[in-house]
Design a protein around this motif. Structure first.
Motif, short mmCIF file in Angstrom:
data_model
loop_
_atom_site.label_atom_id
_atom_site.label_comp_id
_atom_site.label_asym_id
_atom_site.label_seq_id
_atom_site.Cartn_x
_atom_site.Cartn_y
_atom_site.Cartn_z
N LEU A 34 16.71 -15.70 54.58
CA LEU A 34 17.90 -14.98 55.04
C LEU A 34 17.67 -13.48 55.05
CD1 LEU A 34 20.97 -16.80 53.44
CD2 LEU A 34 20.33 -16.71 55.83
N GLN A 35 17.04 -12.95 53.99
CA GLN A 35 16.80 -11.51 53.91
C GLN A 35 15.80 -11.06 54.97
OE1 GLN A 35 18.57 -9.33 51.85
NE2 GLN A 35 17.65 -7.91 53.31
N GLN A 36 14.79 -11.87 55.22
CA GLN A 36 13.81 -11.56 56.26
C GLN A 36 14.49 -11.50 57.63
OE1 GLN A 36 10.70 -14.46 56.58
NE2 GLN A 36 9.48 -13.21 57.96
N GLU A 37 15.37 -12.44 57.90
CA GLU A 37 16.08 -12.46 59.18
C GLU A 37 17.03 -11.27 59.30
OE1 GLU A 37 16.88 -13.53 62.95
OE2 GLU A 37 15.36 -14.44 61.67
N ALA A 38 17.71 -10.92 58.21
CA ALA A 38 18.61 -9.77 58.23
C ALA A 38 17.82 -8.48 58.50
CB ALA A 38 19.37 -9.66 56.91
N ASP A 39 16.67 -8.33 57.86
CA ASP A 39 15.84 -7.15 58.07
C ASP A 39 15.36 -7.08 59.52
OD1 ASP A 39 16.15 -6.44 55.43
OD2 ASP A 39 14.21 -7.25 54.80
N TYR A 40 14.97 -8.22 60.08
CA TYR A 40 14.49 -8.26 61.47
C TYR A 40 15.62 -7.89 62.43
CZ TYR A 40 12.74 -9.99 65.89
OH TYR A 40 12.37 -10.08 67.20
N LEU A 41 16.81 -8.48 62.23
CA LEU A 41 17.93 -8.17 63.12
C LEU A 41 18.32 -6.70 63.04
CD1 LEU A 41 20.56 -11.06 63.04
CD2 LEU A 41 19.32 -10.15 64.98
N LEU A 42 18.29 -6.14 61.85
CA LEU A 42 18.61 -4.71 61.70
C LEU A 42 17.56 -3.85 62.39
CD1 LEU A 42 19.91 -4.56 58.04
CD2 LEU A 42 21.19 -3.97 60.10
N GLU A 43 16.30 -4.23 62.27
CA GLU A 43 15.23 -3.47 62.92
C GLU A 43 15.40 -3.49 64.44
OE1 GLU A 43 12.12 -0.95 62.85
OE2 GLU A 43 12.94 -1.85 61.04
N VAL A 44 15.68 -4.65 64.99
CA VAL A 44 15.86 -4.77 66.44
C VAL A 44 17.16 -4.10 66.87
CG1 VAL A 44 16.30 -6.42 68.31
CG2 VAL A 44 14.48 -6.85 66.67
N GLY A 45 18.25 -4.38 66.17
CA GLY A 45 19.55 -3.85 66.56
C GLY A 45 19.66 -2.34 66.45
N ALA A 46 18.99 -1.74 65.49
CA ALA A 46 19.08 -0.29 65.30
C ALA A 46 18.02 0.45 66.10
CB ALA A 46 18.94 0.04 63.82
N SER A 47 17.21 -0.27 66.86
CA SER A 47 16.14 0.38 67.63
C SER A 47 16.73 1.26 68.73
CB SER A 47 15.22 -0.67 68.23
OG SER A 47 15.89 -1.37 69.25
N GLY A 48 15.89 2.06 69.32
CA GLY A 48 16.33 2.95 70.40
C GLY A 48 16.73 2.21 71.65
N ARG A 49 16.37 0.95 71.74
CA ARG A 49 16.70 0.15 72.93
C ARG A 49 18.10 -0.46 72.85
NH1 ARG A 49 13.39 -5.09 75.09
NH2 ARG A 49 14.59 -5.36 76.98
N TYR A 50 18.56 -0.81 71.64
CA TYR A 50 19.84 -1.51 71.50
C TYR A 50 20.95 -0.64 70.92
CZ TYR A 50 17.43 -5.89 72.52
OH TYR A 50 16.72 -6.88 73.12
N GLY A 51 20.92 -0.39 69.62
CA GLY A 51 22.01 0.33 68.97
C GLY A 51 23.20 -0.55 68.64
N TYR A 52 23.01 -1.86 68.67
CA TYR A 52 24.07 -2.82 68.39
C TYR A 52 23.45 -4.17 68.04
CZ TYR A 52 22.93 -4.32 73.10
OH TYR A 52 22.25 -4.75 74.22
N ILE A 53 24.24 -5.07 67.48
CA ILE A 53 23.85 -6.47 67.27
C ILE A 53 24.96 -7.31 67.88
CG2 ILE A 53 23.39 -8.29 65.59
CD1 ILE A 53 22.37 -6.16 63.67
N ASP A 54 24.70 -7.87 69.06
CA ASP A 54 25.73 -8.64 69.76
C ASP A 54 25.53 -10.14 69.56
OD1 ASP A 54 23.50 -9.05 71.29
OD2 ASP A 54 24.46 -8.58 73.21
N GLU A 55 26.35 -10.93 70.21
CA GLU A 55 26.31 -12.39 70.08
C GLU A 55 25.00 -12.98 70.55
OE1 GLU A 55 28.28 -14.66 68.59
OE2 GLU A 55 29.35 -12.91 67.81
N THR A 56 24.37 -12.37 71.53
CA THR A 56 23.08 -12.87 72.03
C THR A 56 22.02 -12.79 70.93
OG1 THR A 56 23.66 -12.06 74.23
CG2 THR A 56 21.36 -12.65 73.86
N LEU A 57 21.96 -11.65 70.24
CA LEU A 57 21.01 -11.49 69.15
C LEU A 57 21.33 -12.43 67.99
CD1 LEU A 57 20.65 -7.59 69.10
CD2 LEU A 57 18.95 -9.25 69.86
N ILE A 58 22.61 -12.64 67.73
CA ILE A 58 23.02 -13.53 66.64
C ILE A 58 22.66 -14.98 66.96
CG2 ILE A 58 25.04 -14.48 65.46
CD1 ILE A 58 26.20 -11.63 65.47
#
Length: 140
Positions: A34-58
């Motif tokens: 769970l922690q590994q997945e949370a870290d990965y989602l935060l890394e992707v979501g906070a990147s310069g490309r996204y800036g969000y975590i939407d339903e697609t990423l979830i």
């Protein structure tokens, strides 16, 4: 009669001592995943490309966790921003420097039921939890 009681108590304690570490190992492994997945989602979501975590990423995250044995319908995601803004909206990504928060929760699923052998009752509704916060790198 006394010998039978001692045998039953010893048998329960023996089973707990033998199998409890296996269940605790599964618990620790689930927490780490769970922690590994949370870290990965935060890394992707906070990147310069996204800036969000939407339903697609979830949904993609639920699929990855399902491959590890989690039940996707039991996973609970909470996405937020440090300023209180909507952090799951692709049309309004978080600006650079704003905190993106994520929490993933999953129920214990009876992993602590073996503790009943020694008189410990598992807490009803208790859940594993993993999460964190990362500053957004998105620049409009």
């Amino acid at each position: 009669m006394k010998q039978l009681l001692v045998f039953l108590l010893f048998a329960g304690m023996f089973c707990w001592l033998m199998f409890s570490p296996v269940y605790k190992h599964v618990l620790v492994l689930r927490q780490a995943l769970l922690q590994q997945e949370a870290d990965y989602l935060l890394e992707v979501g906070a990147s310069g490309r996204y800036g969000y975590i939407d339903e697609t990423l979830i949904e993609a995250s639920k699929t990855r966790l399902a491959e590890s044995g989690f039940e996707p319908e039991k996973l609970v995601y909470a996405v937020g921003a440090s300023s209180g803004a909507e952090a799951g909206d692709a049309s309004a990504p978080l600006a650079r420097g704003e905190g993106l928060k994520l929490t993933i929760r999953y129920p214990y699923d009876g992993l602590l039921n073996i503790d009943r052998l020694i008189g410990l009752e598992p807490e009803a509704g208790a859940m594993l939890s993993a999460g964190g916060m990362k500053m957004s790198e998105y620049v409009p």
